[in-house]
Enzyme design. Sequence first.
Site, PDB file in Angstrom:
ATOM      1  N   GLY A  84       0.827  -1.192   0.000  1.00  0.00           N
ATOM      2  CA  GLY A  84       0.000   0.000   0.000  1.00  0.00           C
ATOM      3  C   GLY A  84       0.869   1.251   0.000  1.00  0.00           C
ATOM      4  O   GLY A  84       2.074   1.196   0.303  1.00  0.00           O
ATOM      5  N   CYS A  85       0.267   2.384  -0.329  1.00  0.00           N
ATOM      6  CA  CYS A  85       1.045   3.616  -0.430  1.00  0.00           C
ATOM      7  C   CYS A  85       1.602   4.046   0.920  1.00  0.00           C
ATOM      8  O   CYS A  85       2.785   4.419   1.025  1.00  0.00           O
ATOM      9  CB  CYS A  85       0.212   4.732  -1.055  1.00  0.00           C
ATOM     10  SG  CYS A  85      -1.379   5.031  -0.243  1.00  0.00           S
ATOM     11  N   TYR A  86       0.787   3.983   1.977  1.00  0.00           N
ATOM     12  CA  TYR A  86       1.291   4.358   3.302  1.00  0.00           C
ATOM     13  C   TYR A  86       2.422   3.444   3.769  1.00  0.00           C
ATOM     14  O   TYR A  86       3.459   3.929   4.257  1.00  0.00           O
ATOM     15  CB  TYR A  86       0.157   4.331   4.335  1.00  0.00           C
ATOM     16  CG  TYR A  86      -0.822   5.472   4.263  1.00  0.00           C
ATOM     17  CD1 TYR A  86      -0.402   6.798   4.317  1.00  0.00           C
ATOM     18  CD2 TYR A  86      -2.196   5.232   4.164  1.00  0.00           C
ATOM     19  CE1 TYR A  86      -1.308   7.847   4.268  1.00  0.00           C
ATOM     20  CE2 TYR A  86      -3.113   6.279   4.118  1.00  0.00           C
ATOM     21  CZ  TYR A  86      -2.664   7.581   4.174  1.00  0.00           C
ATOM     22  OH  TYR A  86      -3.578   8.616   4.129  1.00  0.00           O
TER      23      TYR A  86
END
Length: 350
Positions: free
Chosen positions: A153-155
């Site tokens: 995921g981006c986070y």
Amino acid sequence: MSQKLNAALLGASGYTGADLMRLGVRHPNIDFTVLTANTHAGKPVEEVFPHLGGVDLPQLQRADDINWSELDVVFCGLPHATSQQIVSEIVKSTDRPKIVDMSADFRLRDPAQYKAWYGNDHVDPQLQDIAAYGLTEHNRDAIRSKRIIACPGCYPTATLIALLPLAKASLINVEALIIDAKSGVTGAGRGLKQNTLAAEAGESLSPYAVGAHRHTAELEQEIGAVSGKEIKVNFTPHLIPMSRGELITAHLELESGKSVNDLRAVLESNYQDEPFVRVLSEGKMPSTGMVRGSNTCVINVFEDRIPGRAIVIAALDNLVKGSAGQALQNFNVAFGIEETTGLSQIPMFP
């Protein structure tokens, strides 16, 4: 490698799909032969994304009648739960193609954790045996050898790039991590949602999924793996009124006898030869404006005024390094292509 590889993009009508097409059409080794978007099937791409008008791309179609054996790679931009079903179908039907999955369905190695965080059983948990967690800078060997590449995921991408070297070197107390994160509204997807309407998201900064964001599971899995501990991470995301970009601020407790200089030295050592990770000079603040439109992640470390604590900040473009760009980077690694191919864009400014 000089030849073109036949590629499919499943879920081409989302923001991630749009950026993967934007980057991929200029990649010398990718030929998009299949683009799926069930709700837009039969439309040319430029009708859904006018900025891609004039680009040689196939018409959007449904995924029902794809001959998977004719493909070399499938980029999967479908929602979680949907992705695992179609990936299972692909793997059972043919020995090729490789799959670069941008959903959450293969990120968590423990099926029980997947059910706990995503609310449903995994349809084919045995596929985890052939899946690699696709944080490129930290997992290249697995990415080269596994058939499924589960892009983070981006986070987690921003957070893990910043913290994994520190956790692995035992410089920080991994049981006392506080992560404050902010992302542009594209991180919420392209679907119609009240909280991302311009009238409601504009001029407003708001937290969401407080204490319960699904990306927490990835952070705990990966940091726990390098530290050898079961951990709990305090992670709070926020929606910020801009289209793209992401910044995380990690509040850290130093291990006894360790200093901010030790953290900086380890980060610089780990990333000095990495093309897409940049440790900024001392005192320089990372910002999303430094990385917009690029596959770059910028990091810096600061001394907290509280003794024994430090602050690490990282910024990236959530749609590029946090998603489509990282997928292309993993594609390059998986197929033995120069890793920077198709990803040399300089950040946009302003």
